[in-house]
Enzyme design. Structure first.
Site, PDB file in Angstrom:
ATOM      1  N   ARG A 162      23.639 -50.733 -22.462  1.00 18.40           N
ATOM      2  CA  ARG A 162      24.230 -50.179 -23.673  1.00 18.40           C
ATOM      3  C   ARG A 162      25.740 -50.210 -23.480  1.00 18.40           C
ATOM      4  NH1 ARG A 162      19.969 -46.693 -22.172  1.00 18.40           N
ATOM      5  NH2 ARG A 162      18.292 -46.574 -23.734  1.00 18.40           N
ATOM      6  N   LYS A 185      20.144 -42.849 -21.367  1.00 24.18           N
ATOM      7  CA  LYS A 185      19.840 -41.757 -22.281  1.00 24.18           C
ATOM      8  C   LYS A 185      18.896 -40.758 -21.631  1.00 24.18           C
ATOM      9  CE  LYS A 185      20.441 -43.970 -26.800  1.00 24.18           C
ATOM     10  NZ  LYS A 185      19.763 -44.338 -28.057  1.00 24.18           N
ATOM     11  N   HIS A 253      25.531 -54.249 -29.485  1.00 25.14           N
ATOM     12  CA  HIS A 253      24.180 -53.792 -29.164  1.00 25.14           C
ATOM     13  C   HIS A 253      23.162 -54.925 -29.323  1.00 25.14           C
ATOM     14  CE1 HIS A 253      21.535 -50.526 -28.105  1.00 25.14           C
ATOM     15  NE2 HIS A 253      20.713 -50.837 -29.075  1.00 25.14           N
ATOM     16  N   ARG A 256      22.175 -56.581 -26.150  1.00 27.72           N
ATOM     17  CA  ARG A 256      21.118 -55.916 -25.378  1.00 27.72           C
ATOM     18  C   ARG A 256      19.749 -56.343 -25.882  1.00 27.72           C
ATOM     19  NH1 ARG A 256      19.376 -51.110 -22.510  1.00 27.72           N
ATOM     20  NH2 ARG A 256      18.126 -49.752 -23.862  1.00 27.72           N
ATOM     21  N   HIS A 279      13.680 -47.843 -21.259  1.00 25.77           N
ATOM     22  CA  HIS A 279      12.890 -47.265 -22.336  1.00 25.77           C
ATOM     23  C   HIS A 279      11.813 -46.348 -21.774  1.00 25.77           C
ATOM     24  CE1 HIS A 279      13.897 -50.762 -25.297  1.00 25.77           C
ATOM     25  NE2 HIS A 279      14.796 -49.808 -25.319  1.00 25.77           N
ATOM     26  N   TYR A 288      11.593 -53.654 -29.611  1.00 24.83           N
ATOM     27  CA  TYR A 288      12.965 -54.038 -29.301  1.00 24.83           C
ATOM     28  C   TYR A 288      13.124 -55.535 -29.170  1.00 24.83           C
ATOM     29  CZ  TYR A 288      17.450 -52.324 -27.508  1.00 24.83           C
ATOM     30  OH  TYR A 288      18.769 -51.990 -27.366  1.00 24.83           O
TER      31      TYR A 288
END
Length: 307
Positions: A162, A185, A253, A256, A279, A288
């Protein structure tokens, strides 16, 4: 409308937000969205019932009232996606509140989220991704800035980072080794292999960077020596899009997304790609990657032990 919310409800909402911020490591933007979504719901219920409602009243919300709230939101032109987000925030608040206050939030938690078609990510094809890396260097006449932008873009595509993760690297991370320990995250940690091209790009940037490399300072610097603002990378990508004739979806993004999709197309398995991306759910990784169903079935048939 927020004036219609009782003091007890406001305090409960703030307590929940504090908990979200502390435990989920949510961004300020996310916390602000949660606040607006839940406060709007509480204000609607207060207005719908003719005045501010205490915590005990929240236990009495009915299915009909939930439908009325959703209908009112729809009448303002709110999209299904946005309404689903609001409902998710309200349910999260209610789960916490029901546990704290000892009631069953059946009507709220049973409310069905509106269906909507999720927007699939749009990665670049491999040739376009390589062209982006080649072209971003031309966006600045200052050699070290050009080398910096190339290094960041190469990390996004070559490692699937990211932009916040790339810009979060410190001087202590350089020179880059064969792998990086990334804290993503939700404070989820993962190990990401670093391609030689990415290490070389970062080394080239560091040789030219006029600012001293400091252990605890940002690896990527702005012109004045402070942390690099992600908007500068986004701006460089916007210029590259114009030069290469790429769609508006070609953002930092998207690199990615491209990293994940190209790995899967080259034969990588979904579980490994999930780990590389950080993830929590394999389903997220599937959504994704922009690979068609036939390709997913091919991976499944090749890798499943009973196939």
């Amino acid at each position: 409308m927020s004036l219609q919310i009782s003091a007890a409800c406001r305090d409960a909402l703030q307590d929940w937000l504090n908990r979200k911020s502390a435990l989920a490591d949510s961004s300020d933007h996310t916390i602000a969205a949660y606040r607006a979504d839940v406060a709007g719901f509480l204000a609607f219920m207060a207005e719908h019932r003719g005045g501010p409602q205490g915590l005990a009243a929240l236990d009495k919300i009915t299915v009909t009232e939930m439908r009325a709230w959703m209908a009112q939101a729809r009448s303002t032109g709110l999209s299904s996606r946005s309404l689903a987000r609001r409902l998710s925030a309200v349910k999260s608040f209610y789960r916490w509140l029901a546990e704290r206050e000892g009631f069953a939030a059946t009507a709220v938690l049973a409310a069905r989220s509106p269906k909507f078609q999720k927007k699939l990510p749009r990665p670049l094809d491999p040739d376009a991704a390589r062209a982006v890396i080649d072209t971003v260097e031309l966006q600045s006449q200052t050699p070290w800035v050009a080398a910096r932008d190339v290094a960041v873009i190469t990390l996004l595509y070559g490692c699937g980072l990211r932009i916040s993760e790339a810009l979060g690297l410190k001087g202590a991370d350089a020179p880059l080794r064969a792998s990086l320990r990334i804290l993503g995250k939700g404070q989820k940690e993962r190990i990401v292999p670093v391609l030689p091209a990415a290490r070389d790009a970062v080394d080239a940037y560091l040789r030219l960077c006029p600012h001293p490399q400091e252990h605890d300072a940002p690896l990527f610097r702005g012109v004045r020596g402070g942390a690099l603002n992600p908007r500068l990378i986004q701006g460089a990508m916007a210029q590259v899009r114009m030069q290469l004739g790429l769609p508006a979806s070609a953002t930092p993004h998207a690199l990615r997304h491209s990293f994940a999709t190209h790995l899967l197309e080259a034969g990588g398995d979904l579980r490994s790609i999930q780990e590389l991306l950080g993830h929590a759910s394999l389903a997220t990784t599937q959504a994704y990657t922009a690979v068609d169903t036939a390709r997913l079935m091919e991976v499944y048939a090749r890798s499943h032990p009973k196939a």
